[in-house]
Design a protein around this motif. Sequence first.
Motif, short mmCIF file in Angstrom:
data_model
loop_
_atom_site.label_atom_id
_atom_site.label_comp_id
_atom_site.label_asym_id
_atom_site.label_seq_id
_atom_site.Cartn_x
_atom_site.Cartn_y
_atom_site.Cartn_z
N VAL A 138 0.84 -1.20 0.00
CA VAL A 138 0.00 0.00 0.00
C VAL A 138 0.87 1.25 0.00
O VAL A 138 0.64 2.19 -0.77
CB VAL A 138 -0.94 0.01 1.21
N ARG A 139 1.89 1.27 0.85
CA ARG A 139 2.76 2.43 0.94
C ARG A 139 3.60 2.64 -0.33
O ARG A 139 4.03 3.75 -0.62
CB ARG A 139 3.68 2.30 2.15
N SER A 140 3.82 1.58 -1.09
CA SER A 140 4.60 1.74 -2.33
C SER A 140 3.82 2.52 -3.39
O SER A 140 4.43 3.16 -4.25
CB SER A 140 4.98 0.37 -2.89
N THR A 141 2.50 2.47 -3.33
CA THR A 141 1.60 3.11 -4.30
C THR A 141 1.92 2.71 -5.74
O THR A 141 1.67 3.47 -6.68
CB THR A 141 1.62 4.65 -4.18
N VAL A 185 -2.16 -4.97 9.32
CA VAL A 185 -2.02 -4.04 8.21
C VAL A 185 -2.26 -2.61 8.67
O VAL A 185 -1.55 -1.67 8.25
CB VAL A 185 -2.94 -4.40 7.03
N ASP A 186 -3.21 -2.39 9.57
CA ASP A 186 -3.45 -1.04 10.07
C ASP A 186 -2.27 -0.53 10.91
O ASP A 186 -1.90 0.65 10.82
CB ASP A 186 -4.73 -1.01 10.90
N LEU A 213 2.55 3.01 11.31
CA LEU A 213 3.95 3.18 11.69
C LEU A 213 4.86 3.51 10.51
O LEU A 213 5.96 4.05 10.71
CB LEU A 213 4.46 1.90 12.36
N LEU A 214 4.42 3.19 9.29
CA LEU A 214 5.28 3.37 8.12
C LEU A 214 4.81 4.56 7.29
O LEU A 214 3.77 4.50 6.65
CB LEU A 214 5.26 2.10 7.26
#
Length: 203
Positions: free
Chosen positions: A27-30, A88-89, A94-95
């Motif tokens: 998710v954070r990689s988008t 995941v949440d 945290l990231l």
Amino acid sequence: MAVRPTRRLTQLLAGLVLYGVSMGLMVRSTLGLDPWDVLHEALSERTGLSFGLVTGILGALVLLCWIPLRQRPGVGTVANIVVIAVAVDLTLALLPPPSALAARIVLMVSGVVLNGLATATYIGVRLGPGPRDGLMTGIAARTGVSIRVVRTGIELTVLAVGWLLGGTAGIGTVVYALAIGPLTQAFLPLVRWRPERVDAAEA
């Protein structure tokens, strides 16, 4: 001699936590998500609910579809819904999202590899499939259609719906689709539970 369940339950929880972490990395990689997560992200953005909460709710709804398919959940099935949603949440909290493309690529690749390890880890203990896996095997068993065809049909459907609702599909989606099978197969022999192998600490 009976094997105590401690090691199996620990491996199950570890696998599910790692699975949730791998989802957060992607998710954070988008750069694109796996098909189900494309749908999870789209529903999260449209409802205002957290990504993990949407994952858990949808997992519970999919589990209801097991009833007409006569599938039986295990402890791993219930744990799948709860643990992954929380993991995941926490990962997303945290990231922070990186801005550099190189960092995003690292997160995407790490997420895919970790997902393969996590999948093998929780499947290997054989304590019950996840809701989505059980839906796949249940439909295949009831219809006589091959698991490969059923899985492809389900994932293409949720991917299309998620994308139309605004979920992120991209190169990460393609990498995941091509790599997850071989990665899981490669990791599975390392983590598969074997009843005949009893650790001295558990004997």
